[in-house]
Design a protein around this motif. Structure first.
Motif, PDB file in Angstrom:
ATOM      1  N   HIS A 180      -1.360  14.130  -8.044  1.00  0.00           N
ATOM      2  CA  HIS A 180      -1.078  13.059  -6.336  1.00  0.00           C
ATOM      3  C   HIS A 180      -0.785  12.103  -5.854  1.00  0.00           C
ATOM      4  CE1 HIS A 180      -1.966  13.317  -1.553  1.00  0.00           C
ATOM      5  NE2 HIS A 180      -3.260  12.123  -2.144  1.00  0.00           N
ATOM      6  N   GLY A 181       0.471  11.764  -5.337  1.00  0.00           N
ATOM      7  CA  GLY A 181       0.764  10.550  -5.426  1.00  0.00           C
ATOM      8  C   GLY A 181       0.173   9.850  -4.360  1.00  0.00           C
ATOM      9  N   LEU A 182       0.503   8.081  -4.219  1.00  0.00           N
ATOM     10  CA  LEU A 182      -0.242   7.590  -3.008  1.00  0.00           C
ATOM     11  C   LEU A 182       1.105   6.259  -2.208  1.00  0.00           C
ATOM     12  CD1 LEU A 182      -4.147   7.772  -4.566  1.00  0.00           C
ATOM     13  CD2 LEU A 182      -2.998   8.811  -2.385  1.00  0.00           C
ATOM     14  N   ALA A 183       1.258   6.160  -1.416  1.00  0.00           N
ATOM     15  CA  ALA A 183       2.418   5.027  -1.415  1.00  0.00           C
ATOM     16  C   ALA A 183       2.515   4.483  -0.019  1.00  0.00           C
ATOM     17  CB  ALA A 183       3.835   5.509  -1.480  1.00  0.00           C
ATOM     18  N   ILE A 184       2.762   3.216   0.528  1.00  0.00           N
ATOM     19  CA  ILE A 184       2.275   3.104   1.048  1.00  0.00           C
ATOM     20  C   ILE A 184       3.305   2.044   2.106  1.00  0.00           C
ATOM     21  CG2 ILE A 184       1.377   0.210   1.754  1.00  0.00           C
ATOM     22  CD1 ILE A 184      -0.990  -0.016   0.406  1.00  0.00           C
ATOM     23  N   LEU A 185       3.572   2.399   3.044  1.00  0.00           N
ATOM     24  CA  LEU A 185       4.715   1.741   3.746  1.00  0.00           C
ATOM     25  C   LEU A 185       4.842   0.972   5.006  1.00  0.00           C
ATOM     26  CD1 LEU A 185       6.394   5.000   3.655  1.00  0.00           C
ATOM     27  CD2 LEU A 185       6.962   3.346   2.230  1.00  0.00           C
ATOM     28  N   GLY A 186       4.796  -0.070   5.141  1.00  0.00           N
ATOM     29  CA  GLY A 186       4.412  -0.882   6.162  1.00  0.00           C
ATOM     30  C   GLY A 186       4.521  -2.416   5.959  1.00  0.00           C
ATOM     31  N   LEU A 187       4.374  -3.081   4.417  1.00  0.00           N
ATOM     32  CA  LEU A 187       4.663  -3.866   3.967  1.00  0.00           C
ATOM     33  C   LEU A 187       5.010  -5.027   4.635  1.00  0.00           C
ATOM     34  CD1 LEU A 187       4.587  -2.268   0.445  1.00  0.00           C
ATOM     35  CD2 LEU A 187       1.857  -3.291   1.233  1.00  0.00           C
ATOM     36  N   MET A 221       0.633  11.427  -0.216  1.00  0.00           N
ATOM     37  CA  MET A 221       0.224  10.831   1.196  1.00  0.00           C
ATOM     38  C   MET A 221       1.151   9.237   0.918  1.00  0.00           C
ATOM     39  SD  MET A 221      -3.546  12.110   1.454  1.00  0.00           S
ATOM     40  CE  MET A 221      -3.349  11.710   3.106  1.00  0.00           C
ATOM     41  N   PHE A 222       1.981   8.846   2.012  1.00  0.00           N
ATOM     42  CA  PHE A 222       2.366   7.639   2.724  1.00  0.00           C
ATOM     43  C   PHE A 222       1.562   7.063   3.215  1.00  0.00           C
ATOM     44  CE2 PHE A 222       6.160   8.502   0.330  1.00  0.00           C
ATOM     45  CZ  PHE A 222       6.098   9.925  -0.217  1.00  0.00           C
ATOM     46  N   PHE A 223       1.038   5.848   3.521  1.00  0.00           N
ATOM     47  CA  PHE A 223       0.245   5.310   3.877  1.00  0.00           C
ATOM     48  C   PHE A 223       0.475   4.343   5.105  1.00  0.00           C
ATOM     49  CE2 PHE A 223      -2.774   7.680   1.213  1.00  0.00           C
ATOM     50  CZ  PHE A 223      -3.747   8.312   2.387  1.00  0.00           C
ATOM     51  N   SER A 224       0.252   4.232   5.981  1.00  0.00           N
ATOM     52  CA  SER A 224       0.724   2.514   6.640  1.00  0.00           C
ATOM     53  C   SER A 224      -0.611   1.590   6.237  1.00  0.00           C
ATOM     54  CB  SER A 224       1.414   2.831   8.010  1.00  0.00           C
ATOM     55  OG  SER A 224      -0.178   2.971   8.698  1.00  0.00           O
ATOM     56  N   LEU A 225      -0.021   0.238   5.829  1.00  0.00           N
ATOM     57  CA  LEU A 225      -0.565  -0.401   5.146  1.00  0.00           C
ATOM     58  C   LEU A 225      -2.421  -0.396   6.719  1.00  0.00           C
ATOM     59  CD1 LEU A 225      -1.377  -3.093   3.307  1.00  0.00           C
ATOM     60  CD2 LEU A 225       0.172  -4.440   4.937  1.00  0.00           C
ATOM     61  N   LEU A 226      -3.299  -0.521   5.995  1.00  0.00           N
ATOM     62  CA  LEU A 226      -4.144  -1.160   6.634  1.00  0.00           C
ATOM     63  C   LEU A 226      -4.921  -2.636   6.022  1.00  0.00           C
ATOM     64  CD1 LEU A 226      -6.873   1.757   6.550  1.00  0.00           C
ATOM     65  CD2 LEU A 226      -5.050   1.013   8.901  1.00  0.00           C
ATOM     66  N   PRO A 227      -4.432  -3.642   6.993  1.00  0.00           N
ATOM     67  CA  PRO A 227      -5.178  -5.422   6.799  1.00  0.00           C
ATOM     68  C   PRO A 227      -6.642  -5.069   6.753  1.00  0.00           C
ATOM     69  CG  PRO A 227      -3.901  -5.064   9.219  1.00  0.00           C
ATOM     70  CD  PRO A 227      -3.997  -3.761   8.230  1.00  0.00           C
ATOM     71  N   PHE A 228      -7.611  -5.325   5.907  1.00  0.00           N
ATOM     72  CA  PHE A 228      -9.242  -5.180   5.593  1.00  0.00           C
ATOM     73  C   PHE A 228      -9.220  -6.464   6.069  1.00  0.00           C
ATOM     74  CE2 PHE A 228      -8.583  -0.636   3.945  1.00  0.00           C
ATOM     75  CZ  PHE A 228      -9.068  -0.363   4.532  1.00  0.00           C
ATOM     76  N   PRO A 229     -10.225  -6.780   7.003  1.00  0.00           N
ATOM     77  CA  PRO A 229     -10.692  -7.839   6.844  1.00  0.00           C
ATOM     78  C   PRO A 229     -11.025  -8.742   5.777  1.00  0.00           C
ATOM     79  CG  PRO A 229     -11.482  -6.588   9.248  1.00  0.00           C
ATOM     80  CD  PRO A 229     -11.038  -5.145   7.850  1.00  0.00           C
ATOM     81  N   GLY A 230     -10.764 -10.382   5.956  1.00  0.00           N
ATOM     82  CA  GLY A 230     -10.683 -10.549   3.925  1.00  0.00           C
ATOM     83  C   GLY A 230     -10.380 -10.334   3.157  1.00  0.00           C
ATOM     84  N   THR A 231      -8.833  -9.623   3.533  1.00  0.00           N
ATOM     85  CA  THR A 231      -8.055  -9.676   2.492  1.00  0.00           C
ATOM     86  C   THR A 231      -6.652 -11.149   3.194  1.00  0.00           C
ATOM     87  OG1 THR A 231      -6.991  -8.134   3.811  1.00  0.00           O
ATOM     88  CG2 THR A 231      -8.161  -7.377   2.317  1.00  0.00           C
ATOM     89  N   VAL A 232      -5.441 -10.612   2.236  1.00  0.00           N
ATOM     90  CA  VAL A 232      -4.532 -11.355   2.611  1.00  0.00           C
ATOM     91  C   VAL A 232      -3.589 -11.075   3.169  1.00  0.00           C
ATOM     92  CG1 VAL A 232      -2.479 -12.851   1.261  1.00  0.00           C
ATOM     93  CG2 VAL A 232      -4.441 -12.376  -0.040  1.00  0.00           C
ATOM     94  N   PRO A 270      -1.087   3.425  12.954  1.00  0.00           N
ATOM     95  CA  PRO A 270       0.022   2.989  11.307  1.00  0.00           C
ATOM     96  C   PRO A 270       0.259   1.293  11.724  1.00  0.00           C
ATOM     97  CG  PRO A 270       0.805   5.026  12.109  1.00  0.00           C
ATOM     98  CD  PRO A 270      -0.361   4.807  13.062  1.00  0.00           C
ATOM     99  N   VAL A 271       0.216   0.653  11.652  1.00  0.00           N
ATOM    100  CA  VAL A 271       0.462  -1.276  11.047  1.00  0.00           C
ATOM    101  C   VAL A 271       1.808  -1.335  10.653  1.00  0.00           C
ATOM    102  CG1 VAL A 271      -0.432  -3.142  11.146  1.00  0.00           C
ATOM    103  CG2 VAL A 271      -2.112  -1.840  11.673  1.00  0.00           C
ATOM    104  N   ASN A 272       2.756  -2.227  11.168  1.00  0.00           N
ATOM    105  CA  ASN A 272       3.984  -2.390  10.806  1.00  0.00           C
ATOM    106  C   ASN A 272       3.977  -4.028  10.599  1.00  0.00           C
ATOM    107  OD1 ASN A 272       6.224  -2.273  10.421  1.00  0.00           O
ATOM    108  ND2 ASN A 272       7.170  -2.185  12.012  1.00  0.00           N
ATOM    109  N   LEU A 273       4.393  -4.440   9.677  1.00  0.00           N
ATOM    110  CA  LEU A 273       4.544  -5.256   9.324  1.00  0.00           C
ATOM    111  C   LEU A 273       5.056  -5.770   7.928  1.00  0.00           C
ATOM    112  CD1 LEU A 273       0.340  -6.589   7.608  1.00  0.00           C
ATOM    113  CD2 LEU A 273       1.574  -7.050   9.948  1.00  0.00           C
ATOM    114  N   SER A 274       6.456  -4.806   8.220  1.00  0.00           N
ATOM    115  CA  SER A 274       7.595  -4.954   7.794  1.00  0.00           C
ATOM    116  C   SER A 274       9.048  -5.172   8.463  1.00  0.00           C
ATOM    117  CB  SER A 274       8.152  -3.338   7.347  1.00  0.00           C
ATOM    118  OG  SER A 274       8.479  -2.748   8.859  1.00  0.00           O
TER     119      SER A 274
END
Length: 193
Positions: free
Chosen positions: A45-52, A76-87, A115-119
């Motif tokens: 099972h693969g995991l990828a992030i889009l919208g970096l 699964m292709f996730f959109s980025l989740l910007p958790f508090p306290g992260t860069v 979905p969050v788009n920071l791209s």
């Protein structure tokens, strides 16, 4: 060892973004590891992030194609989740503050977050690319047969099929991007420049 299932975090196939994230994944070795596991009928099972941040459409497509052309069974292709306290969260605060009201981390179901788009692409193009991930990945000839053959517990597979087909037809196995909130007009204007 009796291993039947293994997760593989590709996250991004872009060397530039790998460096930006500090991940430094060796993509050929990653693909070799997937190949080795899949050849032993370990369900991969693969995991990828889009919208970096700063990610281009070509880099998103590279990630999708890398996963689609691999021996991964599912992805699964996730959109980025910007958790508090992260860069990444600081990036949102500084460069995309209009997204902050959408980020409710009080919920326990992060899969339901929009979905969050920071791209570097517009929100409309980002939604389009997200909708293409599942058809591109699962449309590979033979993928569904290898899923059926290697799934660790094949007896419940028929119960998943209707939901799988519905989501595949709607263009997304992770979440329905049609529910993605409209972008802030200022952000759309900024991204269109």
């Amino acid at each position: 060892m009796g291993t039947r299932f293994s997760g593989f975090a590709l996250e991004t196939a872009s060397p530039r973004l790998q460096k930006l994230m500090g991940k430094h994944l060796n993509i050929p070795r990653f693909l070799q590891a997937v190949e080795m596991a899949a050849s032993r009928r370990i369900f991969c099972h693969g995991l990828a992030i889009l919208g970096l941040p700063t990610e281009t459409a070509d880099e998103m497509r590279l990630t999708i194609e890398t996963a689609a052309n691999s021996r991964l069974h599912t992805a699964m292709f996730f959109s980025l989740l910007p958790f508090p306290g992260t860069v990444v969260h600081r990036h949102v605060v500084e460069r995309r503050p209009e997204l902050l009201p959408l980020l409710n981390f009080d919920r326990t179901d992060y899969m339901a977050m929009p979905p969050v788009n920071l791209s570097a692409v517009s929100d409309a193009e980002f939604r389009h690319i997200l909708r293409t991930t599942s058809p591109r990945f699962y449309g590979r000839p033979g993928r569904l047969l290898t899923i059926a053959r290697d799934f660790p517990q094949p007896w419940p597979l028929p119960t998943y099929l209707p939901l799988f087909l519905l989501r595949l037809l709607r263009g997304g196995l992770r979440r329905d991007t049609a529910g993605m909130p409209p972008a802030c007009p200022a952000a759309e204007e900024r991204q269109g420049q």
